[in-house]
Enzyme design. Sequence first.
Site, mmCIF file in Angstrom:
data_model
loop_
_atom_site.group_PDB
_atom_site.id
_atom_site.type_symbol
_atom_site.label_atom_id
_atom_site.label_comp_id
_atom_site.label_asym_id
_atom_site.label_seq_id
_atom_site.Cartn_x
_atom_site.Cartn_y
_atom_site.Cartn_z
ATOM 1 N N LYS A 292 -34.247 -14.709 -37.984
ATOM 2 C CA LYS A 292 -34.249 -14.441 -39.460
ATOM 3 C C LYS A 292 -34.682 -13.313 -40.193
ATOM 4 C CE LYS A 292 -33.253 -19.371 -40.112
ATOM 5 N NZ LYS A 292 -33.768 -20.716 -40.375
ATOM 6 N N ARG B 207 -36.263 -24.629 -33.219
ATOM 7 C CA ARG B 207 -34.968 -24.628 -33.469
ATOM 8 C C ARG B 207 -34.728 -22.787 -33.101
ATOM 9 N NH1 ARG B 207 -30.711 -22.713 -36.358
ATOM 10 N NH2 ARG B 207 -28.796 -23.854 -36.160
HETATM 11 N N1 HH2 Z 1 -31.350 -22.667 -39.833
HETATM 12 C C1 HH2 Z 1 -29.963 -22.290 -39.655
HETATM 13 C C2 HH2 Z 1 -29.261 -23.167 -39.588
HETATM 14 N N2 HH2 Z 1 -29.697 -24.561 -39.590
HETATM 15 N N3 HH2 Z 1 -31.368 -26.255 -39.356
HETATM 16 C C3 HH2 Z 1 -32.583 -26.644 -39.496
HETATM 17 N N4 HH2 Z 1 -33.130 -27.631 -39.567
HETATM 18 N N5 HH2 Z 1 -33.393 -25.462 -39.582
HETATM 19 C C4 HH2 Z 1 -33.298 -24.159 -39.757
HETATM 20 O O1 HH2 Z 1 -34.069 -23.378 -40.116
HETATM 21 C C5 HH2 Z 1 -31.617 -23.727 -39.709
HETATM 22 C C6 HH2 Z 1 -31.113 -25.011 -39.547
HETATM 23 C C7 HH2 Z 1 -29.563 -20.892 -39.701
HETATM 24 O O2 HH2 Z 1 -29.487 -20.418 -38.362
HETATM 25 P P1 HH2 Z 1 -28.167 -20.189 -37.477
HETATM 26 O O3 HH2 Z 1 -27.449 -21.664 -37.357
HETATM 27 O O4 HH2 Z 1 -28.223 -19.450 -36.166
HETATM 28 O O5 HH2 Z 1 -27.175 -19.329 -38.584
HETATM 29 P P2 HH2 Z 1 -25.760 -19.888 -39.264
HETATM 30 O O6 HH2 Z 1 -26.149 -20.723 -40.641
HETATM 31 O O7 HH2 Z 1 -25.521 -18.599 -39.916
HETATM 32 O O8 HH2 Z 1 -24.813 -20.446 -38.597
#
Ligand code: HH2
Length: 291
Positions: free
Chosen positions: A226, A268
């Site tokens: 992040k 995660r």
């Molecule tokens: N962060 C993201 C997405 N889902 N779910 C939980 N429970 N906690 C988190 O911190 C979280 C999440 C963002 O990360 P990522 O899936 O890699 O990115 P994007 O939302 O752009 O697909």
Amino acid sequence: MPYASAMFSWDDLGDTRPAVMGVVNVTPDSFSDGGRWLDPDAAVAHGLALVAAGADLLDVGGESTRPGAAPVGVAEERRRVETVIARLVAVAGVPVSVDTTKAAVARAALDAGARVVNDVSAGRFDPDMLGLVADRGAGFVAMHMLGDPRTMQDDPRYGDVVAEVGDFLLERADAARAAGVAPGAIAVDPGIGFGKTTAHNLALLARLDQLVARVGVPVVVGTSRKRFIGRVLAGVAGETGEPRADQRDDGTLATTVWAAECGARVARVHDVRGATQALALIALLPTVAAA
Ligand code: HH2
């Protein structure tokens, strides 16, 4: 039906070390790996590689939640995640969660064999979500986010971020229980990066032990790649500017170890191998100390 199997409990993931939740983004626009796993074969292969690297569960998402990401309709989100989940459930050998705020997508994912719904809106965006999770005996992750992904980074403000996020998580865990979700199936997540400045994210990590003690249910933490990590590490160790998302795994690992020491039950992450190795190593130390 797959969902008729035993009720999900976070205790099933074991408690000798925090569980590692591997991220499988079936999206064209995720902030760190958008487009890499949009093809179903690539997504399934990626999920299996994460299991081989030690993932205890896989989190499959079909809609990016990064600030300003384009919203995705139910049909398209289902198309992205449904087959990938069905195929991973058949072969991965670990529980699969679906990262969605839409009950219709969650229902399709649970029908395909997913065991957990990871909802970054904590059940606020879709009135059918909590009832669905309860009916299916699924696990639930209720995450804190200020507002919605379009606006969440527009000057977020808190009095005491740790207290306010804690209040919200307690309220959403209560709402999930009131809807009939089994107490052992509920986890909460402070939502690092979701409507938070770098200072807010650092405060939530610095006082994560207090949050863990206060909420009394398993805590999931997602710091992986992040922006705040980039901000903090700009200029450190020869970096000329902010490290890009794909250059933040070392920083992520430091925060993952910290979160584990503060009592987080699930990390995660994108880099599963690093997290699994680090968490296995630090889990050993208390047993050596006691010997
Ligand atoms: N962060 C993201 C997405 N889902 N779910 C939980 N429970 N906690 C988190 O911190 C979280 C999440 C963002 O990360 P990522 O899936 O890699 O990115 P994007 O939302 O752009 O697909």
